[in-house]
Design an enzyme around this catalytic site. Sequence first.
Site, PDB file in Angstrom:
ATOM      1  N   HIS A 105      33.673  38.196  80.457  1.00 21.11           N
ATOM      2  CA  HIS A 105      32.329  37.863  79.988  1.00 21.11           C
ATOM      3  C   HIS A 105      31.295  38.255  81.042  1.00 21.11           C
ATOM      4  O   HIS A 105      31.415  37.862  82.206  1.00 21.11           O
ATOM      5  CB  HIS A 105      32.247  36.370  79.657  1.00 21.11           C
ATOM      6  CG  HIS A 105      33.117  36.013  78.481  1.00 21.11           C
ATOM      7  ND1 HIS A 105      33.935  34.901  78.461  1.00 21.11           N
ATOM      8  CD2 HIS A 105      33.292  36.660  77.304  1.00 21.11           C
ATOM      9  CE1 HIS A 105      34.575  34.865  77.295  1.00 21.11           C
ATOM     10  NE2 HIS A 105      34.201  35.920  76.576  1.00 21.11           N
ATOM     11  N   GLU A 108      29.797  35.949  83.725  1.00 21.02           N
ATOM     12  CA  GLU A 108      30.704  35.115  84.515  1.00 21.02           C
ATOM     13  C   GLU A 108      31.074  35.830  85.812  1.00 21.02           C
ATOM     14  O   GLU A 108      32.227  36.134  86.081  1.00 21.02           O
ATOM     15  CB  GLU A 108      31.915  34.724  83.661  1.00 21.02           C
ATOM     16  CG  GLU A 108      31.469  33.897  82.450  1.00 21.02           C
ATOM     17  CD  GLU A 108      32.564  33.617  81.428  1.00 21.02           C
ATOM     18  OE1 GLU A 108      33.746  33.849  81.738  1.00 21.02           O
ATOM     19  OE2 GLU A 108      32.215  33.164  80.317  1.00 21.02           O
ATOM     20  N   GLU A 310      38.907  28.556  84.188  1.00 21.44           N
ATOM     21  CA  GLU A 310      37.437  28.468  84.179  1.00 21.44           C
ATOM     22  C   GLU A 310      36.983  27.921  85.522  1.00 21.44           C
ATOM     23  O   GLU A 310      37.200  26.752  85.848  1.00 21.44           O
ATOM     24  CB  GLU A 310      36.969  27.530  83.053  1.00 21.44           C
ATOM     25  CG  GLU A 310      37.368  27.987  81.662  1.00 21.44           C
ATOM     26  CD  GLU A 310      36.444  29.042  81.066  1.00 21.44           C
ATOM     27  OE1 GLU A 310      35.474  29.453  81.746  1.00 21.44           O
ATOM     28  OE2 GLU A 310      36.693  29.453  79.923  1.00 21.44           O
TER      29      GLU A 310
HETATM   30  O1  3K0 Z   1      41.515  30.674  76.236  1.00 23.51           O
HETATM   31  C1  3K0 Z   1      40.410  30.108  76.218  1.00 23.51           C
HETATM   32  O2  3K0 Z   1      40.311  28.912  75.960  1.00 23.51           O
HETATM   33  C2  3K0 Z   1      39.185  30.925  76.468  1.00 23.51           C
HETATM   34  C3  3K0 Z   1      38.003  30.131  76.877  1.00 23.51           C
HETATM   35  C4  3K0 Z   1      36.782  30.991  77.165  1.00 23.51           C
HETATM   36  C5  3K0 Z   1      36.332  31.688  75.890  1.00 23.51           C
HETATM   37  O3  3K0 Z   1      36.616  32.865  75.745  1.00 23.51           O
HETATM   38  O4  3K0 Z   1      35.702  31.039  75.050  1.00 23.51           O
HETATM   39  N1  3K0 Z   1      35.731  30.188  77.697  1.00 23.51           N
HETATM   40  S1  3K0 Z   1      34.349  30.873  78.244  1.00 23.51           S
HETATM   41  O5  3K0 Z   1      33.888  31.851  77.308  1.00 23.51           O
HETATM   42  O6  3K0 Z   1      33.391  29.825  78.480  1.00 23.51           O
HETATM   43  N2  3K0 Z   1      34.660  31.545  79.633  1.00 23.51           N
HETATM   44 ZN    ZN Z   2      34.514  33.545  79.837  1.00 23.80          ZN
END
Ligand code: 3K0
Ligand code: ZN
Length: 658
Positions: A105, A108, A310
């Site tokens: 992302h 990030e 995260e």
């Molecule tokens: O596997 C996951 O739970 C991914 C979590 C990830 C996502 O892609 O939604 N969280 S983020 O976007 O806040 N980094």
């Molecule tokens: Zn992410």
Amino acid sequence: MPMEPRILSAHRPVSLVLATLIALGSSLGPAAGPAAAFPSYDSGYHTYEELTSAIRDIEAAHPGLVKVSSIGKSHEGRDLWVAKVSDNVATDEDEPEVLIDGGHHGREHLSVEMALAVLKHLTSTYASSESTRRRVNGTETWILFNLNPDGTTFDGGGSTYRDWRKNRQPNGGTSAIGTDLNRNYGWKWGCCGGSSGSPPSENYRGPRPWSSPEVAALKRFVDGRVIGGRQQIRIHLSFHSFGRVVVWPWAHTGAGVPDADDRAALAAIGNEMARLAGYRGMQSHALYPTDGDQIDWMYGGHRIFSYTVELADRRYPPDEMIATETARAMPAVQYALDYASCPWSAIGRGSVHCPPSWVKRLAGSDRYATAAAISRASFTPGVPVAYVATGTNYPDALAGGAAAARDGAPVLLTQQGSLPSATATELARLKPGRIVVLGGPSVVSEAVRSKLTGYTGGGVSRLYGADRYATAAAISAAGTPRGISVVYVATGTNYPDALAAIPLAARTDSPLLLTQPHSLPYATARELDRIRPGRIVVLGGSAVVSDKVLDRMRVYTAGAVTRIAGEDRYETAAAVAVPFPAGLEATFLATGTAFPDALAGGPAAAKHGVPLLLVTPSSLPPATAGQLRRIKPASLVVLGGLGVVSDEVAAAAARAAR
Ligand code: 3K0
Ligand code: ZN
Ligand code: CA
Ligand code: CA
């Protein structure tokens, strides 16, 4: 700095370079546009260009430990850099592999810093820390620094951040830009309301799975780590931000993964990594449901123990936090490296899932490569003869296997119309004195036979008859003296009995003839009549070779006609092993349910003077276990990939042998 033009100009004429540049047009953003920066208050973060040179500098400082390459390009043409970290880094060693990535992302940025911090940690403490050396030397760690360099560059390219998550791929028919890379994976893609089908959405999954060049490149890379039928990557950490959580599959459903030990080990490793970092651990779906996300594909498609980590407690941690937040997560990375060799050891189930090192697996990407791998492990250059049989059926290779075993020669496999490259490579290594093709032109073409002449100085001959029985008889006739002490006869309608018989037949230089279950083929009878053996041994029970056929053979020997048989193929193979003494250097294990990976195993086992036992793809039959307990071989040789003999079966065999 203009990376692409320099690479192109090194290999292509100038006119083609210009044509390519024009064709790529504005997609060559990083080469054409101004260098992107971070907002001035966050200059401690690495731009794509700074990241690239930082990685290159570390590679240059540690040439034996770090090798940088690109797995492909982003939509705008930026290389997706991966660093491999290991001792003997230029060699693909047989070590468990770990994949670490960042940057899915755009906004990030800390996830990219984390990937870089891992590279810095492993290289800068290598000389001083025994545990770093153990981790680096014991694994092959892949660090994919930034999967979304277009997104991170766009996000950081202004005087303030742009809060950009997706990649920078346009979507046809709309002005909306970008796909959420972590919804674009092809496992349960778009299944469950955990992504959006609408291009403007932050969670847009793309028009189809793998539609983003970045995720497609990652797929190619991970698929490419399947070697000899085995995925080399055991553990995967994908860094994101933020939330200070570690999550594991499934993401698309609240159900756990179906395999109970995998489920328990995923949670145990995830929870421990979380504890080490002072994070929370949970199944991904409990954080919130996602679909088409990376960790589900990594586990579902490859059985990789895959985690989203995260980092940090806020969206844009100031650059002062880079050092502390990456250091905080580093113990989790160390733990992942420590458990890569056998993740199930985290729940005390290592001996169930991970065969010990004295279990050797011989496997290639297909039957031809597996046969070549088996040959390579047992035969040295200058063998007197090599046998080549079709890989699409078993009878010729089995009858030929007994002759090969007698001659101390391997059996390799070929396609009818072309010589597989794995077979050619092995023949080039072996430099056999001569080559014998098993079967007629309808199973191994004249073109292949003629090609084979290039791999030996001694000529290429053929042995074959009108059918499998006549071919087996012809192979026998070419090398079996009259009055030999014993001849073995197996069914020509299945492979396991004949396969297991080869190492036993080799002890007396005996041929292996084939029969129909209910009638003795003329060619077999005629060869028995020629040999007049001291005795005849039939493989298998009356269901595979009838009593009537056995009786018909009595006229060809003054001695006995006996059976070696059990209730099924596994028991029969175990009965064949009985004459072999305990304490052997090895025992071979092949699947009893599919011939291709097993065919070359007979002569190889015979070469070592050891028996070949049979297993199912998912279980160790009791008769096989019984012989392993008796023989207690110093090593086990497993034939074929995980699909034909699982690690669990190999591990069970190892436990039986100790
Ligand atoms: O596997 C996951 O739970 C991914 C979590 C990830 C996502 O892609 O939604 N969280 S983020 O976007 O806040 N980094
Ligand atoms: Zn992410
Ligand atoms: Ca290594
Ligand atoms: Ca490797």
